[in-house]
Design a protein around this motif. Structure first.
Motif, PDB file in Angstrom:
ATOM      1  N   GLY A   6       0.819  -1.210   0.000  1.00  0.00           N
ATOM      2  CA  GLY A   6       0.000   0.000   0.000  1.00  0.00           C
ATOM      3  C   GLY A   6       0.850   1.254   0.000  1.00  0.00           C
ATOM      4  N   MET A   7       1.925   1.227   0.786  1.00  0.00           N
ATOM      5  CA  MET A   7       2.827   2.382   0.887  1.00  0.00           C
ATOM      6  C   MET A   7       3.483   2.676  -0.462  1.00  0.00           C
ATOM      7  N   SER A   8       3.965   1.627  -1.114  1.00  0.00           N
ATOM      8  CA  SER A   8       4.611   1.790  -2.418  1.00  0.00           C
ATOM      9  C   SER A   8       3.631   2.393  -3.426  1.00  0.00           C
ATOM     10  N   ALA A   9       2.396   1.881  -3.428  1.00  0.00           N
ATOM     11  CA  ALA A   9       1.388   2.378  -4.369  1.00  0.00           C
ATOM     12  C   ALA A   9       1.063   3.850  -4.106  1.00  0.00           C
TER      13      ALA A   9
ATOM     14  N   ASP B 241      -1.503  -4.888  -4.913  1.00  0.00           N
ATOM     15  CA  ASP B 241      -0.315  -5.606  -5.388  1.00  0.00           C
ATOM     16  C   ASP B 241       0.879  -4.663  -5.517  1.00  0.00           C
ATOM     17  N   GLY B 242       0.738  -3.450  -4.961  1.00  0.00           N
ATOM     18  CA  GLY B 242       1.847  -2.492  -5.007  1.00  0.00           C
ATOM     19  C   GLY B 242       1.790  -1.553  -6.190  1.00  0.00           C
ATOM     20  N   THR B 243       0.692  -1.560  -6.943  1.00  0.00           N
ATOM     21  CA  THR B 243       0.555  -0.687  -8.113  1.00  0.00           C
ATOM     22  C   THR B 243      -0.219   0.569  -7.741  1.00  0.00           C
ATOM     23  N   GLY B 244       0.320   1.717  -8.108  1.00  0.00           N
ATOM     24  CA  GLY B 244      -0.384   2.978  -7.868  1.00  0.00           C
ATOM     25  C   GLY B 244      -0.193   3.910  -9.047  1.00  0.00           C
ATOM     26  N   LYS B 245      -1.235   4.663  -9.384  1.00  0.00           N
ATOM     27  CA  LYS B 245      -1.114   5.635 -10.478  1.00  0.00           C
ATOM     28  C   LYS B 245      -1.882   6.893 -10.090  1.00  0.00           C
ATOM     29  N   GLY B 246      -1.249   8.024 -10.225  1.00  0.00           N
ATOM     30  CA  GLY B 246      -1.890   9.294  -9.896  1.00  0.00           C
ATOM     31  C   GLY B 246      -2.135  10.135 -11.127  1.00  0.00           C
ATOM     32  N   GLU B 247      -3.316  10.705 -11.227  1.00  0.00           N
ATOM     33  CA  GLU B 247      -3.641  11.667 -12.292  1.00  0.00           C
ATOM     34  C   GLU B 247      -3.877  13.002 -11.605  1.00  0.00           C
ATOM     35  N   LYS B 248      -3.224  14.033 -12.090  1.00  0.00           N
ATOM     36  CA  LYS B 248      -3.287  15.327 -11.398  1.00  0.00           C
ATOM     37  C   LYS B 248      -4.714  15.870 -11.266  1.00  0.00           C
ATOM     38  N   GLU B 249      -5.518  15.726 -12.310  1.00  0.00           N
ATOM     39  CA  GLU B 249      -6.889  16.256 -12.272  1.00  0.00           C
ATOM     40  C   GLU B 249      -7.907  15.135 -12.076  1.00  0.00           C
TER      41      GLU B 249
ATOM     42  N   GLY C  59     -13.647  -6.868   0.519  1.00  0.00           N
ATOM     43  CA  GLY C  59     -14.194  -8.221   0.465  1.00  0.00           C
ATOM     44  C   GLY C  59     -13.122  -9.197   0.900  1.00  0.00           C
ATOM     45  N   SER C  60     -13.521 -10.399   1.286  1.00  0.00           N
ATOM     46  CA  SER C  60     -12.539 -11.391   1.737  1.00  0.00           C
ATOM     47  C   SER C  60     -11.682 -11.888   0.577  1.00  0.00           C
ATOM     48  N   HIS C  61     -12.264 -11.972  -0.623  1.00  0.00           N
ATOM     49  CA  HIS C  61     -11.526 -12.425  -1.811  1.00  0.00           C
ATOM     50  C   HIS C  61     -11.864 -11.520  -2.987  1.00  0.00           C
ATOM     51  N   GLY C  62     -10.913 -11.392  -3.906  1.00  0.00           N
ATOM     52  CA  GLY C  62     -11.180 -10.676  -5.153  1.00  0.00           C
ATOM     53  C   GLY C  62     -10.954  -9.179  -5.121  1.00  0.00           C
ATOM     54  N   LYS C  63     -10.456  -8.652  -3.985  1.00  0.00           N
ATOM     55  CA  LYS C  63     -10.243  -7.192  -3.872  1.00  0.00           C
ATOM     56  C   LYS C  63      -9.283  -6.670  -4.924  1.00  0.00           C
ATOM     57  N   THR C  64      -8.119  -7.293  -4.993  1.00  0.00           N
ATOM     58  CA  THR C  64      -7.056  -6.782  -5.868  1.00  0.00           C
ATOM     59  C   THR C  64      -7.485  -6.812  -7.330  1.00  0.00           C
ATOM     60  N   SER C  65      -8.029  -7.955  -7.770  1.00  0.00           N
ATOM     61  CA  SER C  65      -8.448  -8.081  -9.174  1.00  0.00           C
ATOM     62  C   SER C  65      -9.558  -7.093  -9.505  1.00  0.00           C
ATOM     63  N   THR C  66     -10.519  -6.930  -8.577  1.00  0.00           N
ATOM     64  CA  THR C  66     -11.643  -6.027  -8.842  1.00  0.00           C
ATOM     65  C   THR C  66     -11.193  -4.569  -8.842  1.00  0.00           C
ATOM     66  N   THR C  67     -10.248  -4.223  -7.961  1.00  0.00           N
ATOM     67  CA  THR C  67      -9.713  -2.849  -7.947  1.00  0.00           C
ATOM     68  C   THR C  67      -9.015  -2.554  -9.277  1.00  0.00           C
ATOM     69  N   GLY C  68      -8.193  -3.491  -9.717  1.00  0.00           N
ATOM     70  CA  GLY C  68      -7.487  -3.318 -10.991  1.00  0.00           C
ATOM     71  C   GLY C  68      -8.454  -3.186 -12.155  1.00  0.00           C
ATOM     72  N   LEU C  69      -9.491  -4.021 -12.155  1.00  0.00           N
ATOM     73  CA  LEU C  69     -10.487  -4.000 -13.230  1.00  0.00           C
ATOM     74  C   LEU C  69     -11.278  -2.690 -13.221  1.00  0.00           C
ATOM     75  N   MET C  70     -11.689  -2.259 -12.040  1.00  0.00           N
ATOM     76  CA  MET C  70     -12.448  -1.003 -11.908  1.00  0.00           C
ATOM     77  C   MET C  70     -11.630   0.186 -12.417  1.00  0.00           C
ATOM     78  N   ALA C  71     -10.356   0.233 -12.018  1.00  0.00           N
ATOM     79  CA  ALA C  71      -9.487   1.338 -12.448  1.00  0.00           C
ATOM     80  C   ALA C  71      -9.308   1.321 -13.964  1.00  0.00           C
ATOM     81  N   HIS C  72      -9.129   0.125 -14.520  1.00  0.00           N
ATOM     82  CA  HIS C  72      -8.911  -0.023 -15.963  1.00  0.00           C
ATOM     83  C   HIS C  72     -10.124   0.481 -16.750  1.00  0.00           C
ATOM     84  N   VAL C  73     -11.317   0.180 -16.254  1.00  0.00           N
ATOM     85  CA  VAL C  73     -12.536   0.598 -16.959  1.00  0.00           C
ATOM     86  C   VAL C  73     -12.776   2.098 -16.798  1.00  0.00           C
TER      87      VAL C  73
ATOM     88  N   VAL D  60      -3.866  -8.312 -12.856  1.00  0.00           N
ATOM     89  CA  VAL D  60      -2.977  -7.641 -11.903  1.00  0.00           C
ATOM     90  C   VAL D  60      -1.869  -8.613 -11.511  1.00  0.00           C
ATOM     91  N   LYS D  61      -0.854  -8.093 -10.818  1.00  0.00           N
ATOM     92  CA  LYS D  61       0.290  -8.928 -10.446  1.00  0.00           C
ATOM     93  C   LYS D  61      -0.125 -10.090  -9.539  1.00  0.00           C
TER      94      LYS D  61
END
Length: 436
Positions: free
Chosen positions: A13-16, A135-143, A108-122, A295-296
């Motif tokens: 989380g910190m890395s992301a 999974d340690g992935t983070g991306k920032g958009e200024k606006e 959720g107990s399972h599927g958090k990482t995959s669903t977060t990645g999918l939601m962000a992608h869409v 996701v990773k």
């Protein structure tokens, strides 16, 4: 100008979060132990300074963010306290940071990482979106308009957040070192539900999530036709999984995802429901769902001669079943071989019989010694207790890893949350040596 200093920057989380702030043009640096973690690669790529722990790293003009893994025994936290510089705990800082966006917590107990990645992608194809994945992935958009983030239930960390939306994928008993039972887990999710500002998107096929009380609308998704959003006519082929989605009994659209297994359809339904609520165009959702590469460490595939090697984070019986199901659907003509490293003695002991049942779904099973932290006591449990419960299974070590060679036309599933990747690496090296 303020410098953001991360104590324990290599945590996922910190890395992301460090990557997000760096993308938003803030000055970021961090410190951690010398050991190499996969989470540091993206930090190095962005030129974020990584320092060893030293009290000299602490200066007056810093905003200090500390990983929950560290306390006053850490020399930098002590130094910050001595200088009267406020130390923000990671969950507290993130809880304040998300308030400037339309925030979507995925839990959720399972599927958090995959669903977060999918939601962000869409979403990022519809509006500027920042995201933080476990999974340690983070991306920032200024606006950024949206902020999608993984919210972990462990030690009730997610109660630091008051998101606009929460996606709740399921409730299951896990983290037995902290939660007493599944009702304790449900209670944590119930508390989280009361902190959501706009709406909750929850899996209606989950018996616990059906009992949620909330002060905002709860939209349910699933395969059952009494859900607000449900999938029908699910078919698979070499291109992936195809299904129709209905919104309150009206046909909404046809979707294709590259993944396999019911859990991937469920993750997609959660994303479809939120996007429908936020009025994201159907065509954008269809296109983005079909181009998600994952996701990773979630069903990460590699062709290796006649074999397919898959690295997966599955470390709970429910996740193991889902991973084996995906492999069988995607590769119906290959033998599915599970190589599983149990994670922590507490979890292994609590779910011993459930682990055995889920592993039996594979055609062949190899087990690695239990991965545990130095703090954890083994009690009287060993890997033999699990081997006894899985007929035909055997212990495998790095030295005996070439046994996997005999499974010629096979999918080798390397599963676990510890360092199971070292077994895959050892296997690849042993095969390459033989071929040299």
């Amino acid at each position: 100008m303020t410098v953001y200093h991360f104590i324990g920057i290599k945590g996922s989380g910190m890395s992301a979060l460090a990557q997000i702030l760096s993308d938003m043009q803030f000055d970021v640096q961090g410190s951690d132990v010398e050991k190499v973690f996969f989470t540091q690669k993206p930090l190095e790529k962005k030129g974020i300074p990584l320092l060893p722990f030293k009290k000299e790293n602490i200066r007056e003009n810093q905003t200090i963010i500390a990983s929950p893994a560290y306390n006053e025994e850490n020399e930098e936290i002590r130094e910050a306290n001595d200088q009267n510089i406020k130390v923000h705990q990671y969950p507290t800082f993130l809880g304040e940071f998300i308030q400037q966006f339309t925030s979507i917590a995925v839990t959720g107990s399972h599927g958090k990482t995959s669903t977060t990645g999918l939601m962000a992608h869409v979403l990022q194809d519809a509006k500027p979106t920042s995201y933080l994945i476990g999974d340690g992935t983070g991306k920032g958009e200024k606006e950024s308009e949206y902020f999608v983030f993984e919210a972990c239930e462990y030690r009730r960390h997610f109660l630091h957040y008051n998101p606009d939306y929460a996606i709740m994928t399921n409730i299951d008993f896990d983290h037995p070192d902290y939660f007493k039972d599944v009702n304790d887990v449900f209670q944590a999710f119930q508390e989280m539900a009361m902190q959501v500002n706009k709406a909750i998107i929850a899996c209606g096929d989950d018996e616990y999530l059906q009992k949620l009380n909330a002060q905002v609308p709860v939209l349910y998704y699933g395969l059952n036709e009494d859900n607000d959003f449900y999938a029908k006519d699910i078919k698979t082929d070499e291109e992936g999984t195809h299904f129709d989605v209905y919104v309150r009994s009206s046909f909404y659209g046809n979707f294709t995802i590259p993944g396999y297994g019911t859990h991937n359809v469920m993750n997609a339904l959660a994303v479809i429901a939120l996007c429908h609520y936020e009025q994201v165009e159907l065509e954008v959702v269809q296109k983005q769902l079909n181009t998600f590469e994952g996701v990773k460490r979630r069903f990460s595939e590699k062709e290796f001669g006649s074999q397919v090697l898959i690295d997966d984070y599955a470390h709970h019986p429910t996740e193991i079943s889902a991973t084996i199901e995906s492999a069988k659907q995607k590769y119906p003509n290959k033998e599915v071989v599970a190589i599983f490293q149990p994670h922590t003695f507490t979890r292994t002991k609590t779910f011993l019989d459930e682990f055995a049942e889920s592993l039996k779904l594979a055609d062949r099973v190899y087990l690695c010694d239990i991965f545990s932290s130095a703090r954890e006591q083994s009690g009287d449990l060993t890997i033999d207790d699990l081997i006894e419960r899985v007929p035909g299974s055997e212990l495998i070590k790095e030295e005996t890893i070439q046994h996997l060679l005999k499974h010629e036309n096979a999918v080798l599933l390397f599963m676990g949350a510890g360092d199971v990747q070292k077994f895959q690496a050892a296997y690849e090296q042993s095969v390459e040596k033989e071929g040299a």
